[in-house]
Design a protein around this motif. Structure first.
Motif, PDB file in Angstrom:
ATOM      1  N   GLY A 191      27.022   9.247 -20.820  1.00 46.42           N
ATOM      2  CA  GLY A 191      25.614   8.857 -20.937  1.00 46.42           C
ATOM      3  C   GLY A 191      25.363   7.506 -20.311  1.00 46.42           C
ATOM      4  N   LEU A 193      24.757   3.432 -21.923  1.00 44.35           N
ATOM      5  CA  LEU A 193      23.749   2.500 -22.419  1.00 44.35           C
ATOM      6  C   LEU A 193      24.003   1.113 -21.854  1.00 44.35           C
ATOM      7  CD1 LEU A 193      23.485   3.451 -26.211  1.00 44.35           C
ATOM      8  CD2 LEU A 193      21.679   3.664 -24.498  1.00 44.35           C
ATOM      9  N   LEU A 202      19.322   5.914 -18.762  1.00 54.66           N
ATOM     10  CA  LEU A 202      20.760   5.869 -18.996  1.00 54.66           C
ATOM     11  C   LEU A 202      21.498   5.879 -17.660  1.00 54.66           C
ATOM     12  CD1 LEU A 202      21.013   8.524 -21.861  1.00 54.66           C
ATOM     13  CD2 LEU A 202      20.925   6.036 -22.109  1.00 54.66           C
ATOM     14  N   GLY A 236      26.122  13.327 -19.543  1.00 55.35           N
ATOM     15  CA  GLY A 236      26.212  13.088 -20.975  1.00 55.35           C
ATOM     16  C   GLY A 236      27.305  13.850 -21.681  1.00 55.35           C
ATOM     17  N   SER A 362      22.617   7.832 -34.451  1.00 53.96           N
ATOM     18  CA  SER A 362      21.320   7.493 -33.867  1.00 53.96           C
ATOM     19  C   SER A 362      20.258   7.663 -34.940  1.00 53.96           C
ATOM     20  CB  SER A 362      21.019   8.413 -32.686  1.00 53.96           C
ATOM     21  OG  SER A 362      22.067   8.346 -31.737  1.00 53.96           O
ATOM     22  N   ILE A 411      22.170  14.980 -22.982  1.00 46.41           N
ATOM     23  CA  ILE A 411      22.052  13.901 -23.962  1.00 46.41           C
ATOM     24  C   ILE A 411      21.257  14.397 -25.159  1.00 46.41           C
ATOM     25  CG2 ILE A 411      21.144  11.597 -24.399  1.00 46.41           C
ATOM     26  CD1 ILE A 411      23.525  11.593 -22.541  1.00 46.41           C
ATOM     27  N   THR A 419      20.396   3.214 -31.755  1.00 43.44           N
ATOM     28  CA  THR A 419      21.754   3.614 -32.110  1.00 43.44           C
ATOM     29  C   THR A 419      22.351   2.519 -32.986  1.00 43.44           C
ATOM     30  OG1 THR A 419      22.804   2.569 -30.185  1.00 43.44           O
ATOM     31  CG2 THR A 419      22.110   4.863 -29.959  1.00 43.44           C
ATOM     32  N   TYR A 459      26.256   9.187 -29.853  1.00 38.45           N
ATOM     33  CA  TYR A 459      26.475   8.752 -28.480  1.00 38.45           C
ATOM     34  C   TYR A 459      27.983   8.821 -28.279  1.00 38.45           C
ATOM     35  CZ  TYR A 459      26.847   5.437 -24.562  1.00 38.45           C
ATOM     36  OH  TYR A 459      27.142   4.834 -23.365  1.00 38.45           O
TER      37      TYR A 459
END
Length: 509
Positions: A191, A193, A202, A236, A362, A411, A419, A459
């Motif tokens: 993914g 972040l 992302l 993802g 999340s 995702i 998160t 995640y």
């Protein structure tokens, strides 16, 4: 009495007279026997198998084949998370996609599990294995930038330090990890972040195409037109789908930012968490703020930290950040104009080899009740107090471009607001149980606000449990089934990992 045929009996599979016998069944049988043999050997090979594999790889590059007893073996096999003490039978360091494909073929034919190492940063330890082959991409770190097209071609062994240094020369950037030594491949395939997620998306959202080697040994170019299903899953849920030799990323103009950290004593945590929530409420996508509960200073003292990054040019936003974050007297304030690479380095680095356990979920909101629960659990401690040990909680805001991608990929947490990550870090193996339980306790406290209730959506890059044992939220429903279908198609021998049942098996949080 029935009439007997005067024709010569036709053996099964031979076809009409005059045609060559059909040998497809024989080939299928041989493949089936090889596949069964490979599945039996996949956990680790015998000395004979390992020797044969080593010799085959040495025919490519003897100086880049490392086995136990080699002076560099222990250095090369070490991982970011020292809780995983993997001992592969063979480590091979390729220089290009051709060598990656040859190594995949060799590992498959030997019946060994094949693992790809990019930066070695994966907290689940998935960058190595026991008794198998590790294809280590650390020599493949080239980054080529086309400033006119705003594209960067990045080899699979590059780190975010490599990417940021190359793109910053042109005032460009893509969403990268907030720790520079993190590998590009692992972060992207899970993914990705970073400080630019809310404004650009992302990391996986910014991939234009992939060049990878799949478990069948084929080199493939993958994008939205060429194998769209694989392209979707690589965004993802890409760990274990192949060895990516090169990514092509889209870039955006990002040169100077206004950023840095506000540090406060922990006794002001309730004020700071309220200010954090206020700051992110209605914030423009160019503004992000990480809320951290972490040790800070010399000697380290439990603190609450707001790490802010603003990539826009509106002075009113900068003024608002300063006003809202004046909620309490800070221990330190470093919020100022700076280069994007220096912002990327602001969280510092964590040494390889420490023991880690991370837990995450999340959440749909960050109310006062949840903030208070996290602060209370952090203050009580888990791993901290011993030399080299620390507890860290990070709350990352989502929204913006994260929630509105051009292609959603695989995702599952896009609709979340934040998160929550609990990081237990320590040196002494005797603290393993305490460290794991502390991190899991943080997530249990956040669960009432999680995106998907008891099956909270993770995640995957923050998950300490291996993906093969992940909760349903880690590859939910249709995505999990699609992953297994792609693995059956592109990795029928399970070179990069077994094909799993269509219904994933949950594990404890």
């Amino acid at each position: 009495m029935p009439r007997q045929s005067l024709q010569r009996p036709v053996p099964s599979g031979e076809g009409r007279p005059g045609r060559a016998p059909d040998r497809r069944r024989g080939r299928r049988d041989r493949r089936s026997r090889r596949s069964s043999r490979n599945r039996r050997n996949r956990r680790g090979g015998s000395a004979v198998v390992t020797t044969a594999l080593r010799k085959r790889l040495e025919s490519l590059a003897p100086e880049r084949v490392v086995t136990p007893g080699h002076p560099r073996y222990d250095t090369l096999r070490s991982l970011f998370n020292g809780a995983h003490d993997r001992r592969p039978a063979v480590i091979f360091l390729p220089l290009d996609g051709r060598e990656i494909a040859a190594a995949v073929d060799a590992g498959r034919d030997a019946g060994l599990r094949v693992t790809v190492r990019g930066g070695g940063h994966n907290v689940a330890g998935s960058a190595s294995n026991d008794g198998g082959l590790v294809i280590d991409l650390r020599l493949m770190r080239r980054v080529t930038v086309d400033p006119g097209l705003r594209l960067a071609r990045v080899q699979g062994g590059a780190t975010w330090n490599d990417v940021d240094e190359a793109t910053a020369r042109y005032g460009l950037a893509t969403t990268g990890g907030t720790v520079g030594s993190t590998g590009v491949a692992g972060l992207t395939l899970g993914g990705g972040l970073g400080y630019l997620s809310r404004s650009l998306g992302l990391t996986c959202d910014l991939v234009r195409s992939y060049r990878l080697v799949t478990g069948d040994g084929q080199r493939r170019e993958v994008d939205a037109e060429r194998d769209p299903e694989l392209n979707r899953l690589l965004r993802g849920a890409g760990h274990g789908l192949g060895a990516v030799e090169e990514f092509t990323f889209r870039l955006a103009p990002v040169s100077r930012v206004h950023g840095g950290r506000f540090v406060y004593p922990l006794r002001y945590a309730s004020r700071v968490t309220a200010a954090f929530t206020e700051l992110m409420a209605g914030a423009p996508p160019e503004l992000t703020c990480l809320l951290l509960l972490e040790p800070w200073g010399d000697p380290p003292v439990r603190s609450v930290v707001a790490n802010v990054c603003y990539t826009g040019d509106d002075p009113a936003v900068v003024d608002r950040v300063r006003r809202v974050m004046s909620c309490a007297p800070p221990t330190a304030c470093e919020f100022a104009p700076r280069s994007y690479p220096s912002m990327q380095a602001s969280l510092g680095e964590t040494d390889f080899g420490l023991r880690h356990y991370w837990s995450t979920c999340s959440v749909t909101a960050f109310p006062e009740e949840l903030a208070g629960e996290l602060v209370e659990r952090y203050a009580a401690g888990g791993c901290g107090g011993a030399e080299g040990a620390e507890d860290i909680v990070i709350v990352t805001p989502l929204g913006g471009a994260v929630a509105t991608p051009e292609e959603p990929g695989a995702i599952a947490f896009r609709d979340a607001a934040y998160t929550v990550l609990a990081m237990g870090i320590w040196r002494d193996p005797a603290r393993d149980d305490a460290g794991r339980e502390w991190a899991r306790g943080i997530v249990r406290a956040a669960r009432p606000w999680s995106l998907d209730g008891d099956q909270h959506v993770d995640y995957v890059n923050y998950a300490s449990e291996p993906a093969e044992r992940g909760r349903p939220g880690r590859a939910p429903g249709e995505t999990h089934r699609a992953l297994q279908a792609v693995r059956r198609r592109l990795d029928p021998d399970g070179v990069f990992g077994p094909v799993l049942p269509d219904t994933p098996v949950p594990v404890p949080a």
